[in-house]
Write an enzyme that holds these catalytic residues in place. Structure first.
Site, PDB file in Angstrom:
ATOM      1  N   SER A 126       0.820  -1.221   0.000  1.00 20.06           N
ATOM      2  CA  SER A 126       0.000   0.000   0.000  1.00 20.06           C
ATOM      3  C   SER A 126       0.847   1.261   0.000  1.00 20.06           C
ATOM      4  O   SER A 126       1.903   1.320   0.636  1.00 20.06           O
ATOM      5  CB  SER A 126      -0.912   0.028   1.231  1.00 20.06           C
ATOM      6  N   GLY A 131      -3.880   2.170  -2.707  1.00 20.55           N
ATOM      7  CA  GLY A 131      -4.417   1.258  -1.696  1.00 20.55           C
ATOM      8  C   GLY A 131      -5.154   0.145  -2.411  1.00 20.55           C
ATOM      9  O   GLY A 131      -4.569  -0.872  -2.795  1.00 20.55           O
ATOM     10  N   SER A 132      -6.445   0.372  -2.676  1.00 20.95           N
ATOM     11  CA  SER A 132      -7.225  -0.612  -3.439  1.00 20.95           C
ATOM     12  C   SER A 132      -6.698  -0.751  -4.866  1.00 20.95           C
ATOM     13  O   SER A 132      -6.643  -1.841  -5.424  1.00 20.95           O
ATOM     14  CB  SER A 132      -8.702  -0.187  -3.488  1.00 20.95           C
ATOM     15  N   ILE A 157       1.812   0.206   7.158  1.00 18.65           N
ATOM     16  CA  ILE A 157       2.540  -1.068   7.121  1.00 18.65           C
ATOM     17  C   ILE A 157       2.522  -1.736   8.501  1.00 18.65           C
ATOM     18  O   ILE A 157       3.103  -1.236   9.469  1.00 18.65           O
ATOM     19  CB  ILE A 157       3.989  -0.848   6.622  1.00 18.65           C
ATOM     20  N   ARG A 268     -26.412 -11.301  33.848  1.00 18.21           N
ATOM     21  CA  ARG A 268     -27.052 -10.007  34.064  1.00 18.21           C
ATOM     22  C   ARG A 268     -28.572 -10.178  34.171  1.00 18.21           C
ATOM     23  O   ARG A 268     -29.197 -10.803  33.299  1.00 18.21           O
ATOM     24  CB  ARG A 268     -26.718  -9.088  32.879  1.00 18.21           C
ATOM     25  N   GLN A 279     -36.652 -12.508  25.146  1.00 18.63           N
ATOM     26  CA  GLN A 279     -36.546 -12.927  23.738  1.00 18.63           C
ATOM     27  C   GLN A 279     -35.716 -11.938  22.895  1.00 18.63           C
ATOM     28  O   GLN A 279     -35.022 -12.341  21.968  1.00 18.63           O
ATOM     29  CB  GLN A 279     -37.952 -13.071  23.149  1.00 18.63           C
ATOM     30  N   GLU A 363      -5.961  -5.854   3.683  1.00 20.83           N
ATOM     31  CA  GLU A 363      -5.789  -7.001   2.763  1.00 20.83           C
ATOM     32  C   GLU A 363      -6.940  -7.078   1.746  1.00 20.83           C
ATOM     33  O   GLU A 363      -7.391  -8.156   1.369  1.00 20.83           O
ATOM     34  CB  GLU A 363      -5.562  -8.295   3.540  1.00 20.83           C
ATOM     35  N   GLY A 364      -7.386  -5.902   1.323  1.00 11.06           N
ATOM     36  CA  GLY A 364      -8.467  -5.805   0.340  1.00 11.06           C
ATOM     37  C   GLY A 364      -9.773  -5.479   1.027  1.00 11.06           C
ATOM     38  O   GLY A 364     -10.274  -6.284   1.824  1.00 11.06           O
ATOM     39  N   GLU A 367     -15.215  -4.048  -0.701  1.00 11.24           N
ATOM     40  CA  GLU A 367     -15.535  -3.762  -2.105  1.00 11.24           C
ATOM     41  C   GLU A 367     -14.567  -4.497  -3.039  1.00 11.24           C
ATOM     42  O   GLU A 367     -14.974  -5.009  -4.090  1.00 11.24           O
ATOM     43  CB  GLU A 367     -15.482  -2.248  -2.350  1.00 11.24           C
TER      44      GLU A 367
HETATM   45  N1  CAA Z   1      -3.633 -14.275  -8.948  1.00 10.29           N
HETATM   46  C1  CAA Z   1      -2.783 -14.151 -10.000  1.00 10.29           C
HETATM   47  N2  CAA Z   1      -2.796 -13.114 -10.833  1.00 10.29           N
HETATM   48  C2  CAA Z   1      -3.716 -12.151 -10.605  1.00 10.29           C
HETATM   49  C3  CAA Z   1      -4.618 -12.205  -9.532  1.00 10.29           C
HETATM   50  C4  CAA Z   1      -4.563 -13.342  -8.689  1.00 10.29           C
HETATM   51  N3  CAA Z   1      -5.376 -13.478  -7.651  1.00 10.29           N
HETATM   52  N4  CAA Z   1      -5.413 -11.118  -9.560  1.00 10.29           N
HETATM   53  C5  CAA Z   1      -5.005 -10.400 -10.616  1.00 10.29           C
HETATM   54  N5  CAA Z   1      -3.990 -11.022 -11.228  1.00 10.29           N
HETATM   55  C6  CAA Z   1      -3.266 -10.603 -12.457  1.00 10.29           C
HETATM   56  C7  CAA Z   1      -4.203 -10.504 -13.640  1.00 10.29           C
HETATM   57  O1  CAA Z   1      -4.346 -11.750 -14.281  1.00 10.29           O
HETATM   58  C8  CAA Z   1      -3.501  -9.496 -14.492  1.00 10.29           C
HETATM   59  O2  CAA Z   1      -2.429 -10.098 -15.172  1.00 10.29           O
HETATM   60  P1  CAA Z   1      -2.472 -10.332 -16.797  1.00 10.29           P
HETATM   61  O3  CAA Z   1      -2.618  -8.970 -17.404  1.00 10.29           O
HETATM   62  O4  CAA Z   1      -1.162 -11.001 -17.094  1.00 10.29           O
HETATM   63  O5  CAA Z   1      -3.658 -11.204 -17.046  1.00 10.29           O
HETATM   64  C9  CAA Z   1      -2.864  -8.566 -13.464  1.00 10.29           C
HETATM   65  O6  CAA Z   1      -2.759  -9.298 -12.243  1.00 10.29           O
HETATM   66  C10 CAA Z   1      -3.690  -7.316 -13.209  1.00 10.29           C
HETATM   67  O7  CAA Z   1      -4.954  -7.740 -12.765  1.00 10.29           O
HETATM   68  P2  CAA Z   1      -6.271  -6.888 -12.972  1.00 10.29           P
HETATM   69  O8  CAA Z   1      -6.371  -6.422 -14.395  1.00 10.29           O
HETATM   70  O9  CAA Z   1      -7.380  -7.689 -12.419  1.00 10.29           O
HETATM   71  O10 CAA Z   1      -5.928  -5.618 -12.071  1.00 10.29           O
HETATM   72  P3  CAA Z   1      -6.832  -4.509 -11.459  1.00 10.29           P
HETATM   73  O11 CAA Z   1      -6.122  -3.214 -11.553  1.00 10.29           O
HETATM   74  O12 CAA Z   1      -8.216  -4.594 -12.014  1.00 10.29           O
HETATM   75  O13 CAA Z   1      -6.820  -4.870  -9.869  1.00 10.29           O
HETATM   76  C11 CAA Z   1      -7.540  -5.924  -7.870  1.00 10.29           C
HETATM   77  C12 CAA Z   1      -7.218  -6.064  -9.367  1.00 10.29           C
HETATM   78  C13 CAA Z   1      -8.135  -7.259  -7.479  1.00 10.29           C
HETATM   79  C14 CAA Z   1      -8.564  -4.836  -7.611  1.00 10.29           C
HETATM   80  C15 CAA Z   1      -6.227  -5.651  -7.080  1.00 10.29           C
HETATM   81  O14 CAA Z   1      -5.695  -4.371  -7.400  1.00 10.29           O
HETATM   82  C16 CAA Z   1      -6.396  -5.749  -5.581  1.00 10.29           C
HETATM   83  O15 CAA Z   1      -6.443  -6.847  -5.039  1.00 10.29           O
HETATM   84  N6  CAA Z   1      -6.445  -4.604  -4.852  1.00 10.29           N
HETATM   85  C17 CAA Z   1      -6.463  -4.612  -3.391  1.00 10.29           C
HETATM   86  C18 CAA Z   1      -5.066  -4.559  -2.831  1.00 10.29           C
HETATM   87  C19 CAA Z   1      -4.986  -5.091  -1.430  1.00 10.29           C
HETATM   88  O16 CAA Z   1      -5.580  -6.098  -1.085  1.00 10.29           O
HETATM   89  N7  CAA Z   1      -4.194  -4.418  -0.605  1.00 10.29           N
HETATM   90  C20 CAA Z   1      -3.969  -4.881   0.713  1.00 10.29           C
HETATM   91  C21 CAA Z   1      -2.679  -4.308   1.237  1.00 10.29           C
HETATM   92  S1  CAA Z   1      -1.705  -5.461   2.096  1.00 10.29           S
HETATM   93  C22 CAA Z   1      -2.197  -5.369   3.722  1.00 10.29           C
HETATM   94  O17 CAA Z   1      -3.246  -4.853   4.064  1.00 10.29           O
HETATM   95  C23 CAA Z   1      -1.269  -6.064   4.633  1.00 10.29           C
HETATM   96  C24 CAA Z   1      -1.312  -5.645   6.048  1.00 10.29           C
HETATM   97  O18 CAA Z   1      -0.337  -5.061   6.530  1.00 10.29           O
HETATM   98  C25 CAA Z   1      -2.453  -6.059   6.919  1.00 10.29           C
END
Ligand code: CAA
Length: 379
Positions: A126, A131-132, A157, A268, A279, A363-364, A367
């Site tokens: 991120s 982010g998303s 992070i 309680r 209920q 982690e996503g 939405e």
């Molecule tokens: N496995 C393998 N490849 C994948 C994949 C998957 N699950 N998802 C996408 N891809 C590939 C696609 O096939 C594509 O590759 P090709 O062009 O070769 O086919 C490429 O990745 C791009 O994919 P999209 O066109 O689908 O990309 P997009 O821009 O539409 O985004 C998304 C897809 C699912 C929205 C992605 O951006 C996403 O998951 N966003 C959320 C990010 C996230 O979860 N962040 C969390 C931060 S980490 C965190 O929170 C850790 C912490 O500290 C707690």
């Protein structure tokens, strides 16, 4: 599909439950209020093998399956979600990502320290503007021949203040879009790595969440994970498993909210009888119990698919989406059932209520999970 847990799984559940109730519960309110990093508790989690549960024993891990990991995550998350997110990121993003996609040399160098919990890892995807929309990476890693030069900023992070190793996603070749993104193993002791201030958060307050700055950090070529351009897929594949961990965390928040509410509702009394016999309260408990059970089935299904070597991307998105909604609802109802006592810290449910929210975001977001699910069912 069998619904019974094996003796091994029941033993993991018992060990995690005992640890959470005996070692995490005392002091959890104070750590949360003061934003104190649970250093001693993380040390104990490492000693008990909770920091690298699924990693290969050849690299110091526990060699357990994903189901064991989610069972432990649920028990720990009933009590302390700062500890469980520290554990989750280390297990399912850092150790799993390294073990699955790292070279032998990378695994030998980093995995034993990470899976034993001697070192903690962070997953740095991120950014302030990504982010998303994770393909919009602004952090750059320019190929300088024998090394990459890393520059940029990462946000929110987990383990940011304590980790020794970062898995960093960065753009190497902007013209190639997401195919020009790489993932790197970066040691935090290297020159140019700066840790920003600790975030003051709504929930999971004692986990250490930081902004990280990279300024002309020299990353050896040997520290790139996978082929050139594999970084975005690395992040997506790794997050598929990470989301099972966060789904298990959400499940733990919901189940913990239910446990505390059942106990309180039996004790309680109002209008001459325990509130469980009204209920209005009994129906709330019935709904919570049903939704917790449904969430658990989705979380276990995603874990079992991963353990069976089958596709689990959609199942992990469904588990995270649903379990985090259930966590938010169950924690809200738990506060309502506790009434005024639920609004103060002593009864634990207000903390679970605050902690629940992040499971719908990191982690996503919810939405993003719906994007993943809808693309799968419509393809
Ligand atoms: N496995 C393998 N490849 C994948 C994949 C998957 N699950 N998802 C996408 N891809 C590939 C696609 O096939 C594509 O590759 P090709 O062009 O070769 O086919 C490429 O990745 C791009 O994919 P999209 O066109 O689908 O990309 P997009 O821009 O539409 O985004 C998304 C897809 C699912 C929205 C992605 O951006 C996403 O998951 N966003 C959320 C990010 C996230 O979860 N962040 C969390 C931060 S980490 C965190 O929170 C850790 C912490 O500290 C707690």
């Amino acid at each position: 599909m069998t619904f019974e847990l094996s003796e091994e799984h029941l033993a993991v559940q018992e060990a995690a439950r005992e640890f959470a109730q005996k070692e995490l519960k005392p002091g959890v309110i104070e750590r949360d209020a003061a934003m104190t990093y649970p250093k001693e508790q993380v040390r104990m989690m490492a000693e008990l093998g909770f920091m690298g549960m699924m990693a290969d024993p050849a690299y110091g891990g526990g060699g357990m399956d994903t189901l064991s990991y989610v069972i432990a995550m649920e028990e720990i998350s009933k009590v302390d979600n700062s500890c469980s997110v520290i554990m989750s990121v280390n297990n399912s993003l850092v150790c799993w990502g390294l073990e699955t996609y790292g070279t032998d040399e990378q695994k030998q160098k980093y995995l034993p320290k990470l899976s034993s919990g001697e070192w903690i890892g962070s997953f740095c995807l991120s950014e302030p503007e990504a982010g998303s929309d994770a393909t919009s990476q602004q952090t750059t890693a320019i190929d300088m021949g024998d090394h990459y030069l890393l520059n940029g900023t990462k946000n929110w992070i987990t383990n940011g203040g304590t980790s020794s190793v970062h898995l960093v996603i960065a753009q190497t070749d902007r013209e190639k879009g997401h195919k020009g993104i790489n993932a790197f193993i970066v040691e935090t002791s290297w020159p140019g790595v700066t840790i920003g201030a600790k975030e003051d958060k709504l929930g999971i307050r004692s986990s250490d969440t930081h902004t990280i700055m990279y300024n002309d950090v020299k990353v050896p070529k040997a520290n790139r994970i996978g082929e050139d351009g594999f970084g975005f897929k690395f992040a997506m594949k790794t997050l598929e498993g990470g989301r099972i961990g966060i789904a298990a965390q959400a499940l733990g928040i919901a189940a913990g909210s239910l446990d505390l509410s059942m106990q309180y509702a039996r004790e309680r009394e109002t209008f001459g009888k325990p509130i469980a016999q009204h209920q209005a309260i009994a129906f709330k408990l019935a709904e919570m119990a049903t939704e917790v059970e449904a969430a658990r089935l989705l979380v276990y299904k995603a874990a079992r698919l991963k353990d069976a070597g089958e596709d689990y991307g959609m199942a992990s998105a469904m588990a995270k989406y649903y379990a985090s909604e259930v966590a938010m609802k169950a924690a809200t109802e738990a506060v309502q059932i506790h009434g005024g006592y639920g609004f103060v810290k002593e009864y634990h449910v207000e903390r679970l209520f605050r902690d629940a929210k992040i499971t719908q975001i990191y982690e996503g977001t919810t939405e993003i999970q719906k994007i993943v699910i809808s693309r799968q069912i419509l393809k």
